[in-house]
Design an enzyme around this catalytic site. Structure first.
Site, PDB file in Angstrom:
ATOM      1  N   ASP A  76      27.943  44.783  69.350  1.00 12.69           N
ATOM      2  CA  ASP A  76      28.889  45.224  68.322  1.00 12.69           C
ATOM      3  C   ASP A  76      28.813  44.270  67.126  1.00 12.69           C
ATOM      4  OD1 ASP A  76      30.957  46.631  67.090  1.00 12.69           O
ATOM      5  OD2 ASP A  76      32.125  46.761  68.934  1.00 12.69           O
ATOM      6  N   GLU A  90      26.447  43.759  61.606  1.00 14.75           N
ATOM      7  CA  GLU A  90      26.023  43.997  60.218  1.00 14.75           C
ATOM      8  C   GLU A  90      25.499  42.727  59.521  1.00 14.75           C
ATOM      9  OE1 GLU A  90      28.690  47.205  61.491  1.00 14.75           O
ATOM     10  OE2 GLU A  90      28.892  45.038  61.527  1.00 14.75           O
ATOM     11  N   ASP A 142      32.399  53.203  64.072  1.00 15.20           N
ATOM     12  CA  ASP A 142      33.793  53.519  64.405  1.00 15.20           C
ATOM     13  C   ASP A 142      34.300  54.754  63.664  1.00 15.20           C
ATOM     14  OD1 ASP A 142      33.638  51.229  65.913  1.00 15.20           O
ATOM     15  OD2 ASP A 142      34.742  49.986  64.491  1.00 15.20           O
TER      16      ASP A 142
END
Length: 794
Positions: free
Chosen positions: A402, A405, A475
């Site tokens: 997760d 980025e 998400d």
């Protein structure tokens, strides 16, 4: 800070600075291409292979010498190519391409050997670099390339942009190419003119698809020392993707269980809840393969502590042992972020392995720190910490990556100002997830023998497929709008060379809360999304609120539909696992934009909500509430309705029946589709009996792939393939000799051959009375079949 990137670039471009034609002064043939001296700067046309060309350009007196983070193929010396000068042109010819450099403008064009122009740089404004100072006071060059684009061209790829609602075809539209929360970027473009492009620049960029009245497109990067792009000549999309992966790395096989159902939720709070999820499926005999532990199992310790709270998880290894005993696998979420005060934070800090980039933790409201994934020593230490604390210690089977980025909210300038091991953050803005997955994949391969790696990553960049990474669309909300957007985003992600993509079935959240899944409206949304998920490369439930298939939130009518699609997914595993084998062995793409298979049918270019799933299935998700039908464009071929067996001709739109529980599925005539037995998990039993559905009306082939289902022995040649061909006019089924072997391989199997027709060999159920029962012992055999052609209807 305000993000002024593209306003600055626009001003610079409008001013025209740097757009001076650099003319060719001289050229020199080298062993790997041709070097050009220009009146302003230098250029290199590198012949990587006869159909992979790299172009580098700089206004500086020499090109930067660097190892690409994306292209890991160093390429053997180029094969034979010739160079000649004719008037105003320098002409380079390989065994597949004719490359022409205009001496007056240095513009490069690419033609096939018959002289058909495939792609041409814009003669007036092709490659340029502009000096600029960003709002962050960073001095740099912006880099740009511009190409001609005919009116009938379709452009696809550029990664996954989960909130983008635009056209799937980038002809005539723009796209931001900077990785941040809820925005991806894979700088790979496919054209229906038979070429692909990949820009080897890692800074925040933008694609402009409608330049000069939609006659050109350009790619602009905010920072770089030179223009650097790769050209791939197909002309098929499959060939282009294959060349791209040859350059950047092949995708390894996942274990067979990874193609079954993942059950996940935000979040299971304890060992008891994790085990209850597994037993909830197993006790009800519902097919599933993976149970997922999402974040904050470490609470109340800081993020990055890599500790499962012993009050809630008293025996993590025993928990995994129990899952394994139930033929389940476990995936755990581990983040690249560290709270201060943890041993892992301190160890990384001691080797200079932390960045200045922080995340405003939504749970603790502390600013936690990202490690430097570009630092090889930090990558090694990060892996060792997770290995010893969680992965190897307890026996986890997969890793959920997760927040890669890296996400630091709207503070994008802080990422530009960061200093990575490899250089300035502004120059390596988009490559964090690539390097992060590189570290954990190499660590896994070294230290976890016999178990194939699987990483679920929130971001992906070019080349990431080689790191056993599946991209998921982040998400997204539990809404029909977000559901509609996921279909084209999955298609374009896979058109960017990333073979494995998934979304949270049902969406992740509804305004950051859990929806009430027991309402009729939300049951419908989940059901339609589940139908779509069944035909995605990776099949995965996740989000807020209880949505396991045994949940009381589902009434019996809903549950019945969900179970039917779940069982269908497992029955199709011989087909799906064979496609996965083709991904690894042949660089295949499973989730296919219609232009892969119907490039001459220009009507498919604008179809954003249909795709091919392998060579056989045309998938048409229902993404509007209350639908009883949906409009389906059938490309120019003959098709069968999977649910009814009705045979229809393509080249037009049809209103397909689509009541709840029926996602329109069509199978192309000539298809050979292997279907296995009903299973509760992917490796429950070998497929010793396969229902082989033949869809008459065309010739077709399918190659059945098998291996040991886990481990990396397939890389040493331990796998088997069986080519199955159907010849329509001769009404003959040819089952070829099985090539290859592996331990435990079946020596004998039964093919129950079904000739599909209206009402025969349809839907998810096993066909009770096959046309022929064929005992196959691994040797080539011909099976005569009756004429299965029925009248085509419109």
């Amino acid at each position: 800070m305000r993000n002024t990137l593209f306003s600055l670039l626009t001003l610079a471009l409008l001013a025209g600075t740097g757009q001076v034609h650099a003319t060719v002064k001289s050229w020199q043939k080298q062993s790997d291409g041709v070097a050009f001296s220009l009146d302003v700067g230098v250029m290199k046309v590198r012949i990587c292979t006869p159909d992979i060309i790299e172009v580098q350009y700089s206004i500086e007196p020499r090109l930067q010498q660097r190892l690409s983070l994306v292209v890991n193929n160093r390429f053997a010396p180029a094969g034979a190519f010739t160079v000649s000068e004719t008037g105003d042109e320098v002409v380079i010819v390989t065994s597949r391409l004719r490359i022409v450099v205009d001496k007056a403008t240095n513009a490069v064009s690419y033609s096939d050997l018959g002289g058909r122009v495939i792609l041409a740089e814009d003669g007036r404004s092709n490659k340029w670099m502009d000096r600029q100072v960003l709002a962050t006071s960073i001095s740099t060059f912006s880099c740009s390339t511009q190409f001609e684009s005919p009116a009938n061209e379709g452009l696809f790829g550029l990664g996954c942009h989960p909130l983008d609602s635009g056209a799937i075809d980038y002809k005539g539209r723009d796209q931001d190419m900077l990785i941040k929360y809820m925005t991806g970027a894979i700088p790979v473009l496919l054209s229906t003119r038979g070429y692909g492009l990949m820009w080897d620049n890692y800074s925040a960029s933008k694609f402009y698809g409608g330049v000069d009245g939609n006659t050109k497109f350009k790619y602009v990067s905010e920072s770089g020392n030179q223009v650097d792009y790769y050209f791939f000549y197909g002309p098929t999309f499959d060939k282009i993707i294959s060349l791209y992966r040859d350059a950047t790395g092949r995708a390894p096989m996942f274990a067979k269980w990874a193609y079954g159902l993942f059950q996940s939720q935000d979040r299971y709070m304890s060992q008891k809840e994790v085990l209850a999820a597994g037993s909830g499926y197993r006790s009800r005999h519902i097919p599933v393969d993976v149970i997922v532990q999402d974040w904050y199992y470490w609470e109340p310790l800081p993020i990055g502590s890599h500790v499962m709270n012993p009050q809630r998880y008293p025996d993590p290894k025993g928990m995994l042992d129990t899952l394994h005993a139930e033929n389940l696998h476990g995936m755990i979420s581990i983040w690249p972020v560290f709270g201060k005060g943890t041993n892992d934070y301190n160890a990384l800090a001691a080797i200079g392995g932390l960045t200045s980039i922080t995340w405003d933790n939504v749970v603790t409201h502390t600013f936690d720190t990202y490690y430097d994934a570009h630092n090889p020593n930090a990558r090694k230490l990060y892996w060792e910490q997770a290995r010893d604390s969680l992965i190897k210690r307890y026996g986890w089977d997969a890793w959920w990556i997760d927040q890669c980025e890296p996400d630091n909210g709207n503070l994008l300038d802080a990422r530009r100002l960061a200093q990575f091991y490899t250089g300035r953050g502004v120059d390596y803005f988009n490559t964090y997830s690539l390097m992060h997955t590189d570290g954990v994949y190499k660590g896994w391969r070294k230290d976890i023998p016999g178990k194939r790696a699987f990483f679920l990553a929130r971001q992906s960049f070019a080349g990431e497929q080689r790191n056993a990474a599946t991209l998921w669309s982040s998400d997204i909300q539990c809404t029909w709008h977000d559901f509609q957007d996921q279909v084209p985003q999955g298609i374009n992600a896979c058109a960017s060379g990333i073979p494995y993509w998934t979304s949270d079935i049902g969406g992740y959240h509804l305004n950051w809360q859990a929806p009430n899944w027991s309402t009729a409206a939300n049951r419908e949304l989940f059901t339609r999304w589940f139908e779509f998920g069944t035909f995605c490369p990776i099949f995965r439930i996740h989000g807020k609120g209880e949505r396991a298939l045994y949940s009381r939130n589902w009434d019996e009518a809903t549950r019945s539909i969900l179970l039917n699609y779940d069982k269908l997914r497992y029955r199709l595993l011989p087909y799906i696992y064979s496609l996965a084998g083709a991904v690894t062995q042949d660089n295949y793409t499973i989730m296919r934009d219609l232009a892969f298979d119907f490039p001459e049918d220009t009507a498919v270019y604008g179809v954003r909500d249909q795709y091919m799933f392998g060579p056989a299935f045309l998938v048409n998700p229902v993404t509007t509430p209350g639908a009883a039908t949906r409009s389906v464009y059938l490309p120019n071929a003959t098709w069968y309705d999977f649910w009814t067996g009705k045979r229809v001709h393509g080249g037009e739109r049809v209103d397909a029946e689509a009541p709840i529980g029926v996602m329109p599925l069509y199978v192309r005539a000539g298809s050979v589709v292997p279907m296995g037995p009903e299973l509760e998990y992917a490796t429950e039993r070998p497929a010793d009996t396969i229902e082989l559905r033949i869809y008459p009306g065309g010739d077709g082939t399918f190659t059945l792939y098998e291996d040991a289902n886990d481990g990396y022995e397939y890389e040493e040649g331990q796998f088997a393939t069986t080519k199955i061909a159907y010849h329509d006019k001769r009404h003959m089924l040819e089952i070829g000799e099985t090539h290859g072997s592996f331990p435990g391989m079946l020596k004998k199997r039964v093919f129950n051959v079904v000739m599909v027709s209206e009402g025969k060999g349809v839907g998810d159920a096993t066909t009770a009375t096959p046309l022929k029962r064929v005992v196959y012992l691994g040797k080539a055999m011909n099976v005569p079949l009756p004429d299965g052609v029925t009248r085509t209807t419109r």
